[in-house]
Design an enzyme around this catalytic site. Sequence first.
Site, PDB file in Angstrom:
ATOM      1  N   ASN A   1      43.160  34.876  40.308  1.00  0.00           N
ATOM      2  CA  ASN A   1      41.835  35.426  40.605  1.00  0.00           C
ATOM      3  C   ASN A   1      41.302  34.943  41.965  1.00  0.00           C
ATOM      4  OD1 ASN A   1      38.978  36.536  40.168  1.00  0.00           O
ATOM      5  ND2 ASN A   1      40.172  37.322  38.464  1.00  0.00           N
ATOM      6  N   ARG A   2      39.978  35.065  42.161  1.00  0.00           N
ATOM      7  CA  ARG A   2      39.422  35.015  43.521  1.00  0.00           C
ATOM      8  C   ARG A   2      38.892  33.649  43.923  1.00  0.00           C
ATOM      9  NH1 ARG A   2      38.628  39.783  41.232  1.00  0.00           N
ATOM     10  NH2 ARG A   2      39.169  41.619  42.447  1.00  0.00           N
TER      11      ARG A   2
ATOM     12  N   HIS B   1      44.468  36.037  43.902  1.00  0.00           N
ATOM     13  CA  HIS B   1      45.789  35.765  43.319  1.00  0.00           C
ATOM     14  C   HIS B   1      46.740  35.048  44.283  1.00  0.00           C
ATOM     15  CE1 HIS B   1      44.472  37.857  39.847  1.00  0.00           C
ATOM     16  NE2 HIS B   1      44.806  39.089  40.200  1.00  0.00           N
TER      17      HIS B   1
ATOM     18  N   HIS C   1      49.978  37.934  34.496  1.00  0.00           N
ATOM     19  CA  HIS C   1      49.123  39.118  34.674  1.00  0.00           C
ATOM     20  C   HIS C   1      49.683  40.332  33.935  1.00  0.00           C
ATOM     21  CE1 HIS C   1      46.226  41.702  36.557  1.00  0.00           C
ATOM     22  NE2 HIS C   1      45.934  40.876  37.534  1.00  0.00           N
TER      23      HIS C   1
ATOM     24  N   TYR D   1      50.070  43.562  31.838  1.00  0.00           N
ATOM     25  CA  TYR D   1      49.172  44.666  31.466  1.00  0.00           C
ATOM     26  C   TYR D   1      49.693  45.243  30.147  1.00  0.00           C
ATOM     27  CZ  TYR D   1      47.342  45.262  36.333  1.00  0.00           C
ATOM     28  OH  TYR D   1      46.749  45.126  37.573  1.00  0.00           O
TER      29      TYR D   1
ATOM     30  N   ASP E   1      36.162  43.351  34.008  1.00  0.00           N
ATOM     31  CA  ASP E   1      36.982  42.592  34.956  1.00  0.00           C
ATOM     32  C   ASP E   1      36.294  41.234  35.084  1.00  0.00           C
ATOM     33  OD1 ASP E   1      38.712  41.690  36.843  1.00  0.00           O
ATOM     34  OD2 ASP E   1      38.262  43.227  38.354  1.00  0.00           O
TER      35      ASP E   1
ATOM     36  N   GLN F   1      40.628  36.151  31.676  1.00  0.00           N
ATOM     37  CA  GLN F   1      40.133  37.289  32.443  1.00  0.00           C
ATOM     38  C   GLN F   1      40.498  38.551  31.672  1.00  0.00           C
ATOM     39  OE1 GLN F   1      38.544  36.848  35.405  1.00  0.00           O
ATOM     40  NE2 GLN F   1      38.332  38.955  36.110  1.00  0.00           N
TER      41      GLN F   1
ATOM     42  N   GLU G   1      44.314  37.504  30.958  1.00  0.00           N
ATOM     43  CA  GLU G   1      44.878  36.479  31.850  1.00  0.00           C
ATOM     44  C   GLU G   1      44.224  35.142  31.530  1.00  0.00           C
ATOM     45  OE1 GLU G   1      44.479  38.156  35.993  1.00  0.00           O
ATOM     46  OE2 GLU G   1      43.713  39.785  34.772  1.00  0.00           O
TER      47      GLU G   1
END
Length: 401
Positions: free
Chosen positions: A128-129, A154, A228, A230, A300, A338, A366
């Site tokens: 993440n950020r 990431h 990550h 999906y 998100d 997440q 996540e």
Amino acid sequence: MSDNLPRRQVLRTAGAIGLSAAAAGALQQTASATSSTSSSASEGIGHGRLEISKKVFGRTPAGEQVDVYTFTNGRVTISMLTWGATLQRIETPDRRGRKKNISLGFDNLEDYAALSPYFGSTVGRYGNRIAKGQFTLDGKTYQLPINNGPNSLHGGTIGFDKKVWQAKVVRTDTAIGVTFTYVSPDGEMGYPGKLTSTVTYTLDKANRLNIDYHAVTDKATVLNLTNHVYFNLGGEGSGSIDDHILQLNAPAYTPVDATLIPTGQIAPVTGTPFDFRRPTAIGARIRDDHPQLVIGRGYDHNFVLGEAGKDGVRLAARAWEPDSGRSVTVHTTEPGVQVYTGNFLDGSFQGIGGKSYRQGDAFCLETQHFPDSPNHPNFPSTVLRPGQTFRSTTTFTFGTI
Ligand code: BGC
């Protein structure tokens, strides 16, 4: 549902997250709701032999060979790439035994390198950020590559998801899988310290995919490793996950600003579309007029998980797809998860089964420390120092309801 996880020593634990008494009470409700939904569930047992095979998957432009390892317990079959220690395929049976791949991915390396929005990737150094790609550690400010609006996402432009990891097969009497190792040099993507990360993915006979993260550094640094993957439990490429039911052991979440950086607030989920303490369809409230859903284009967000047991492990989430009955249960030592509903998938490319992926065609769970933790002293710390060992465990248990 099986809570019978191996006990592990977590050297860097969640730390205090300061939940209120009300939040703790809500959490208890969640725990009982979870056990009642799980009583009718069947996780099944893989009766087949534990098997693993390896093939060449492709070559990077620099000529590095990328392999795919496929391992199975006879019921669940997992394929993983040495590229990004990536979960490429997860094949699980529905309630009638029909197997499908439930994870978004590609059948070739070129698409992973050029297109992948981190499909199945092992993400690092920092999942993440980080706001403006900057953080200060021990009085020194570090600048990371900016690759997502004004922020670093990431691990930067060439994160761990775009590296070829060393692989070694691991096999015990009850589990089979692969240990992946990547040594990130001091200063790579702007992060301090040579960081040696080892991530072991094993599938056991109870259909649990255990992910064990381990890392050491030679200089103080920050890290936040995750996977990550999906999921679409109806099968990848089968359309929207709006009807999937999700339950989260999360009394709070961390709201974000317009660039998806946490504001620092730990907000109770009560009375919001972020309350998944009772099983709820993912799509039930995703179009609600809530400013956080507008900012995220859906979910998100980092959810703050309930407290861990004595072994450091907490139940994080459970999701299932009513038609097929396929389910996934997530346990973790991490303090957050997440929840990302594939909001940026836009149908512009086709996945492994030849179908294009559109917004809301998958969801990610996540497990992680909170986004932008290095800039939020009130969040659990993501600092790792020389002499310390980072350990973290996440388990995905595949079953049917
Ligand atoms: C982030 C999303 C991002 C996605 C794919 C998620 O972890 O929260 O904002 O679009 O990863 O990169």
